[in-house]
Design an enzyme around this catalytic site. Structure first.
Site, PDB file in Angstrom:
ATOM      1  CE1 TYR A  68     -27.067 -32.210  26.941  1.00 53.20           C
ATOM      2  CE2 TYR A  68     -25.867 -31.807  25.318  1.00 53.20           C
ATOM      3  CZ  TYR A  68     -26.799 -32.798  26.934  1.00 53.20           C
ATOM      4  OH  TYR A  68     -26.156 -33.122  26.528  1.00 53.20           O
TER       5      TYR A  68
ATOM      6  CE  LYS B 103      -2.963 -28.056   2.838  1.00 52.40           C
ATOM      7  NZ  LYS B 103      -1.645 -26.570   2.415  1.00 52.40           N
TER       8      LYS B 103
END
Ligand SMILES: *Cc1c(COP(=O)(O)O)cnc(C)c1O
Length: 362
Positions: free
Chosen positions: A250, A32
């Protein structure tokens, strides 16, 4: 390519053999979520050739469709069950639903192949019937002429709660026995997930595993020597010098305490490296640890190259081995306060999956 994932199918086969020998049971391979980010088609094509992998399990009918369209022939079990508007998919792609409630059981009537696995809730409190539902289930199954191919249940805490898990095993065993008393003998009985492999479960004949296929241990002292089958790689796209006191990336969360050489790696949080690893994790370049400095950005990560002899274009290992070093999904998971599953599933579409046949570390 700037970021890519090499999937070593020989290591996948090796992991399957180890699981088979250890559990002495055939395998339902859980593929999955695009095989936990490893590419369900690459993975299933390899599993298709392994005789003791009996069934492939996906979460949704849509995931089953993708495998069928790529020519996968093995039985496909849909763990998430069936909804009314998915009946066509189940018929067209010959998918087998896990049935967990009476509403869904009624839908089985509309399937060409009335072949199902029935799930019982023995403690997960997610999908599944309760033991008290058995008589009603048996009545309906008989009147609809449904074939129960499998009985299953699921462990929520096999890695951390032995007492609870043993109780679940006993409860599930009594459920299986009740079916047998009613002369219903399903071909497959399964409850063990990866962490559950350490329990015996002699009355079961399949294990239903995902994580261990991909080589990640469900807990630290897990007894099987499985191997990570994915190498996650990127490249050095720039190198520069930084002066003492300069802030990096940042928000300037890293301030250089000395003059440094840094490298810019073409892998960011949009590729699947969690921002929480900023200023904590490292990558591998030429067998050496290059620490991540400053905040990880969307497409790039800055690393300390001061003591590493590297050049632009060099390969960077985000997950995998380099020299004596290795980074596993669990290492990144630990730093970012989550589980390996989430890191694997978070590898984004931008990262191209490439099948490699031989790794040699088996
Ligand atoms: C995902 C899933 C598994 C596989 O779990 P692992 O811990 O990866 O082995 C097994 N059974 C069910 C019902 C699942 O949803």
């Amino acid at each position: 390519m700037r970021s890519w994932a090499e999937v070593y199918t020989d290591l996948l086969t090796g992991n399957c053999e180890k699981i088979y020998k250890f559990s002495k049971k055939d395998i339902i391979a859980v593929v999955k979520a695009d095989a936990y980010g490893h590419d369900s088609v690459i993975i299933s094509k390899t599993l298709e050739k392994i005789p003791f992998v009996k069934i492939l399990a996906v979460a949704t009918a849509e995931e089953g469709k993708i495998l069928r369209e790529k020519g996968i022939k093995k039985d496909i079990l849909v763990l998430g069950g069936i909804l009314k508007d998915e009946i066509e998919y189940f018929n067209k792609y010959s998918l087998i639903p896990v049935i967990s409630d009476f509403e869904s059981l009624k839908l089985v009537n509309y399937l060409k192949n009335k072949n199902i696995h029935i799930k019982f809730d023995t403690g997960m409190s997610r999908l599944g019937f309760y033991k008290k539902d058995i008589n009603k289930i048996i009545d309906l199954v008989k009147s609809y002429e449904i074939k129960i191919e499998g009985l299953m249940s699921h462990f929520p805490s096999a890695d951390i709660d032995k007492e609870f898990t043993l109780k679940q095993i006993e409860d599930f065993k009594s459920i299986v026995n009740l079916f047998r008393k009613n002369k219903i003998y399903p071909e497959y009985i399964h409850i063990q997930n990866s962490a559950g492999l350490i329990y015996k479960c002699d009355f079961c004949n399949l294990v239903r595993v995902g994580l261990v296929l991909y080589g990640e241990k469900p807990f630290e002292d897990f007894p099987l020597n499985i191997k990570n089958i994915m190498y996650l790689k990127a490249r050095l796209i720039s190198i520069k010098n930084i002066k003492k006191g300069q802030k990096i990336s940042y928000c300037g969360t890293f301030k250089a305490k000395k003059d440094m050489k840094v490298g810019i790696v073409s892998f960011g949080y949009a590729d699947g490296l969690p921002r929480a690893v900023s200023n904590k994790g490292y990558v591998l370049i030429k067998g050496k640890k290059a620490y991540i400095i400053g905040n990880i950005t969307m497409d790039m990560t800055i690393v300390d190259l001061t003591d590493i002899d590297a050049k632009i274009g060099d390969e960077v290992i985000i997950i995998g081995k380099s020299g004596k070093e290795e980074i596993k999904f669990s290492d990144i998971a630990k730093i970012s306060d989550t589980i390996s599953y989430e890191i694997m599933c978070g590898i984004s579409k931008r990262v191209k999956r490439i099948e490699k046949v031989k790794n040699g570390t088996r």
